[in-house]
Scaffold this active site. Sequence first.
Site, PDB file in Angstrom:
ATOM      1  N   LYS A 159       0.829  -1.215   0.000  1.00 46.82           N
ATOM      2  CA  LYS A 159       0.000   0.000   0.000  1.00 46.82           C
ATOM      3  C   LYS A 159       0.866   1.268   0.000  1.00 46.82           C
ATOM      4  O   LYS A 159       0.645   2.175  -0.786  1.00 46.82           O
ATOM      5  CB  LYS A 159      -0.927   0.018   1.245  1.00 46.82           C
ATOM      6  CG  LYS A 159      -1.845  -1.192   1.334  1.00 46.82           C
ATOM      7  CD  LYS A 159      -2.739  -1.143   2.570  1.00 46.82           C
ATOM      8  CE  LYS A 159      -1.999  -1.168   3.895  1.00 46.82           C
ATOM      9  NZ  LYS A 159      -1.237  -2.417   4.162  1.00 46.82           N
ATOM     10  N   ARG A 174      -9.136   1.394   9.334  1.00 47.57           N
ATOM     11  CA  ARG A 174      -8.609   0.071   9.655  1.00 47.57           C
ATOM     12  C   ARG A 174      -9.586  -0.769  10.461  1.00 47.57           C
ATOM     13  O   ARG A 174      -9.261  -1.878  10.852  1.00 47.57           O
ATOM     14  CB  ARG A 174      -7.338   0.260  10.456  1.00 47.57           C
ATOM     15  CG  ARG A 174      -6.149  -0.516   9.890  1.00 47.57           C
ATOM     16  CD  ARG A 174      -4.973  -0.148  10.732  1.00 47.57           C
ATOM     17  NE  ARG A 174      -3.792  -0.888  10.541  1.00 47.57           N
ATOM     18  CZ  ARG A 174      -2.755  -0.482   9.810  1.00 47.57           C
ATOM     19  NH1 ARG A 174      -2.817   0.615   9.094  1.00 47.57           N
ATOM     20  NH2 ARG A 174      -1.656  -1.197   9.796  1.00 47.57           N
ATOM     21  N   ARG A 197      11.666  -5.458   4.846  1.00 45.88           N
ATOM     22  CA  ARG A 197      11.390  -4.039   4.552  1.00 45.88           C
ATOM     23  C   ARG A 197      12.409  -3.137   5.260  1.00 45.88           C
ATOM     24  O   ARG A 197      12.772  -3.352   6.406  1.00 45.88           O
ATOM     25  CB  ARG A 197       9.981  -3.693   5.032  1.00 45.88           C
ATOM     26  CG  ARG A 197       9.677  -2.200   4.993  1.00 45.88           C
ATOM     27  CD  ARG A 197       8.201  -1.892   5.023  1.00 45.88           C
ATOM     28  NE  ARG A 197       7.494  -2.381   6.178  1.00 45.88           N
ATOM     29  CZ  ARG A 197       6.162  -2.374   6.288  1.00 45.88           C
ATOM     30  NH1 ARG A 197       5.412  -1.902   5.297  1.00 45.88           N
ATOM     31  NH2 ARG A 197       5.579  -2.833   7.374  1.00 45.88           N
ATOM     32  N   ARG A 252      11.864  -1.106  10.865  1.00 43.07           N
ATOM     33  CA  ARG A 252      10.892  -0.688  11.878  1.00 43.07           C
ATOM     34  C   ARG A 252      10.865  -1.692  13.023  1.00 43.07           C
ATOM     35  O   ARG A 252      10.951  -2.894  12.788  1.00 43.07           O
ATOM     36  CB  ARG A 252       9.492  -0.611  11.241  1.00 43.07           C
ATOM     37  CG  ARG A 252       9.284   0.646  10.423  1.00 43.07           C
ATOM     38  CD  ARG A 252       8.050   0.610   9.556  1.00 43.07           C
ATOM     39  NE  ARG A 252       6.865   0.035  10.177  1.00 43.07           N
ATOM     40  CZ  ARG A 252       5.695  -0.095   9.565  1.00 43.07           C
ATOM     41  NH1 ARG A 252       5.547   0.333   8.312  1.00 43.07           N
ATOM     42  NH2 ARG A 252       4.666  -0.633  10.173  1.00 43.07           N
ATOM     43  N   ARG A 281       0.086  -8.425  13.925  1.00 45.66           N
ATOM     44  CA  ARG A 281      -0.508  -7.441  13.000  1.00 45.66           C
ATOM     45  C   ARG A 281      -1.389  -8.135  11.970  1.00 45.66           C
ATOM     46  O   ARG A 281      -2.429  -7.606  11.576  1.00 45.66           O
ATOM     47  CB  ARG A 281       0.582  -6.620  12.335  1.00 45.66           C
ATOM     48  CG  ARG A 281       1.117  -5.553  13.307  1.00 45.66           C
ATOM     49  CD  ARG A 281       2.444  -5.009  12.901  1.00 45.66           C
ATOM     50  NE  ARG A 281       2.440  -4.431  11.594  1.00 45.66           N
ATOM     51  CZ  ARG A 281       3.544  -4.251  10.856  1.00 45.66           C
ATOM     52  NH1 ARG A 281       4.712  -4.624  11.344  1.00 45.66           N
ATOM     53  NH2 ARG A 281       3.462  -3.710   9.684  1.00 45.66           N
TER      54      ARG A 281
HETATM   55  P1  ADP Z   1       1.728  -1.490   7.581  1.00 46.57           P
HETATM   56  O1  ADP Z   1       2.114  -0.524   6.483  1.00 46.57           O
HETATM   57  O2  ADP Z   1       2.753  -2.526   7.773  1.00 46.57           O
HETATM   58  O3  ADP Z   1       0.366  -2.052   7.398  1.00 46.57           O
HETATM   59  P2  ADP Z   1       1.271   0.878   9.172  1.00 46.57           P
HETATM   60  O4  ADP Z   1       2.452   1.758   8.977  1.00 46.57           O
HETATM   61  O5  ADP Z   1       0.043   1.192   8.392  1.00 46.57           O
HETATM   62  O6  ADP Z   1       1.726  -0.635   8.928  1.00 46.57           O
HETATM   63  O7  ADP Z   1       0.863   0.835  10.701  1.00 46.57           O
HETATM   64  C1  ADP Z   1       1.804   0.618  11.714  1.00 46.57           C
HETATM   65  C2  ADP Z   1       1.081   0.677  13.054  1.00 46.57           C
HETATM   66  O8  ADP Z   1       0.550   1.998  13.259  1.00 46.57           O
HETATM   67  C3  ADP Z   1      -0.104  -0.258  13.214  1.00 46.57           C
HETATM   68  O9  ADP Z   1       0.268  -1.574  13.617  1.00 46.57           O
HETATM   69  C4  ADP Z   1      -0.911   0.477  14.304  1.00 46.57           C
HETATM   70  O10 ADP Z   1      -0.342   0.288  15.584  1.00 46.57           O
HETATM   71  C5  ADP Z   1      -0.706   1.941  13.917  1.00 46.57           C
HETATM   72  N1  ADP Z   1      -1.757   2.398  12.983  1.00 46.57           N
HETATM   73  C6  ADP Z   1      -1.579   2.795  11.699  1.00 46.57           C
HETATM   74  N2  ADP Z   1      -2.743   3.154  11.151  1.00 46.57           N
HETATM   75  C7  ADP Z   1      -3.700   2.981  12.107  1.00 46.57           C
HETATM   76  C8  ADP Z   1      -5.110   3.178  12.153  1.00 46.57           C
HETATM   77  N3  ADP Z   1      -5.817   3.594  11.089  1.00 46.57           N
HETATM   78  N4  ADP Z   1      -5.746   2.909  13.329  1.00 46.57           N
HETATM   79  C9  ADP Z   1      -5.082   2.484  14.398  1.00 46.57           C
HETATM   80  N5  ADP Z   1      -3.759   2.257  14.418  1.00 46.57           N
HETATM   81  C10 ADP Z   1      -3.056   2.508  13.289  1.00 46.57           C
HETATM   82  P1  ADP Z   2       2.297  -1.868   3.195  1.00 47.31           P
HETATM   83  O1  ADP Z   2       2.296  -0.355   3.164  1.00 47.31           O
HETATM   84  O2  ADP Z   2       1.075  -2.461   2.568  1.00 47.31           O
HETATM   85  O3  ADP Z   2       2.573  -2.411   4.556  1.00 47.31           O
HETATM   86  P2  ADP Z   2       4.841  -1.616   1.762  1.00 47.31           P
HETATM   87  O4  ADP Z   2       4.534  -0.754   0.595  1.00 47.31           O
HETATM   88  O5  ADP Z   2       5.586  -0.999   2.882  1.00 47.31           O
HETATM   89  O6  ADP Z   2       3.508  -2.361   2.278  1.00 47.31           O
HETATM   90  O7  ADP Z   2       5.648  -2.877   1.205  1.00 47.31           O
HETATM   91  C1  ADP Z   2       6.109  -3.903   2.089  1.00 47.31           C
HETATM   92  C2  ADP Z   2       7.466  -4.406   1.597  1.00 47.31           C
HETATM   93  O8  ADP Z   2       7.303  -5.123   0.371  1.00 47.31           O
HETATM   94  C3  ADP Z   2       8.493  -3.300   1.296  1.00 47.31           C
HETATM   95  O9  ADP Z   2       9.764  -3.761   1.669  1.00 47.31           O
HETATM   96  C4  ADP Z   2       8.379  -3.095  -0.224  1.00 47.31           C
HETATM   97  O10 ADP Z   2       9.625  -2.652  -0.785  1.00 47.31           O
HETATM   98  C5  ADP Z   2       8.029  -4.502  -0.697  1.00 47.31           C
HETATM   99  N1  ADP Z   2       7.118  -4.525  -1.860  1.00 47.31           N
HETATM  100  C6  ADP Z   2       6.088  -3.690  -2.106  1.00 47.31           C
HETATM  101  N2  ADP Z   2       5.439  -4.052  -3.250  1.00 47.31           N
HETATM  102  C7  ADP Z   2       6.093  -5.143  -3.727  1.00 47.31           C
HETATM  103  C8  ADP Z   2       5.909  -5.968  -4.893  1.00 47.31           C
HETATM  104  N3  ADP Z   2       4.917  -5.747  -5.768  1.00 47.31           N
HETATM  105  N4  ADP Z   2       6.764  -7.002  -5.069  1.00 47.31           N
HETATM  106  C9  ADP Z   2       7.772  -7.236  -4.162  1.00 47.31           C
HETATM  107  N5  ADP Z   2       7.992  -6.487  -3.065  1.00 47.31           N
HETATM  108  C10 ADP Z   2       7.174  -5.440  -2.839  1.00 47.31           C
END
Ligand code: ADP
Ligand code: ADP
Length: 222
Positions: A17, A92, A130, A163, A174
């Site tokens: 995303k 979420r 990541r 992270r 998660r």
């Molecule tokens: P990822 O990209 O791996 O899905 P995020 O960066 O979106 O992770 O989120 C990291 C953490 O930040 C989540 O595990 C949660 O603790 C918090 N968080 C992010 N967005 C939300 C939300 N919309 N509501 C509640 N907590 C959130």
């Molecule tokens: P999210 O925001 O949904 O948690 P991220 O965009 O941070 O996901 O991507 C998670 C990890 O996967 C990062 O290390 C990113 O570089 C990698 N990644 C993202 N899209 C792809 C893809 N299409 N193929 C392989 N790796 C990817």
Amino acid sequence: MNRRTFFVLLGVPGAGKGTQAKLLEERLGLPQVSTGDIFRYNLKNETALGILAKSYMDKGELVPDEVTIRMVEDRLTQSDVAKGAILDGFPRNLAQADAFDKIAAPYGGVSLVPLIHISDEEAMTRITGRRVCRSCGAVYHIDFNQPQRAGVCDLDGGELYQRDDDKPETVRNRLYVYYKQTSPLIGYYYAKGLLAELDGTRPIDQVQADLLDLLGAEEAVA
Ligand code: ADP
Ligand code: ADP
């Protein structure tokens, strides 16, 4: 009130995303609004919000809705979202989705909800590999999206770090939280005719092309 375009990206942690939202920003002229990035920014600056959020993020739990919704409302008053935004990581759960419907209603509501599909195994491989730029938040992967120089951001030379919540134990929780709290949004948006599903296992540029096909067309009619 002016119409705004709100795209809500859905998918398990690691689905891509953030990567896709950052690429779409320029192509669509809409900013990425990532609640995770805003929490991490507050954490880096040791604000009260950052300190509160950390206690939930470290466990892979959601930060309370009240705090999160207020933060998004504030973010959406800024001038760069005058045409809309690409939401990444928000809403979420159903309470946040309901609150966001009310926030977006005066601007024409949510425009489209792309759901990026990958398996849990793929999510684990992606998240544990990541790496994120400490200064600009750009996202890399140690195998799938490498920076030109190991440990250094291509965009601003910032240091790349892992992270705290990207360790396997936290990732498992998660994913659990995603299935329990976030996945009901799939049915919620499907029922509103807003869901669009995508194969997230394709390479980054191909997922981007699929998204642009989907969102570009949507924007043209918005
Ligand atoms: P990822 O990209 O791996 O899905 P995020 O960066 O979106 O992770 O989120 C990291 C953490 O930040 C989540 O595990 C949660 O603790 C918090 N968080 C992010 N967005 C939300 C939300 N919309 N509501 C509640 N907590 C959130
Ligand atoms: P999210 O925001 O949904 O948690 P991220 O965009 O941070 O996901 O991507 C998670 C990890 O996967 C990062 O290390 C990113 O570089 C990698 N990644 C993202 N899209 C792809 C893809 N299409 N193929 C392989 N790796 C990817």
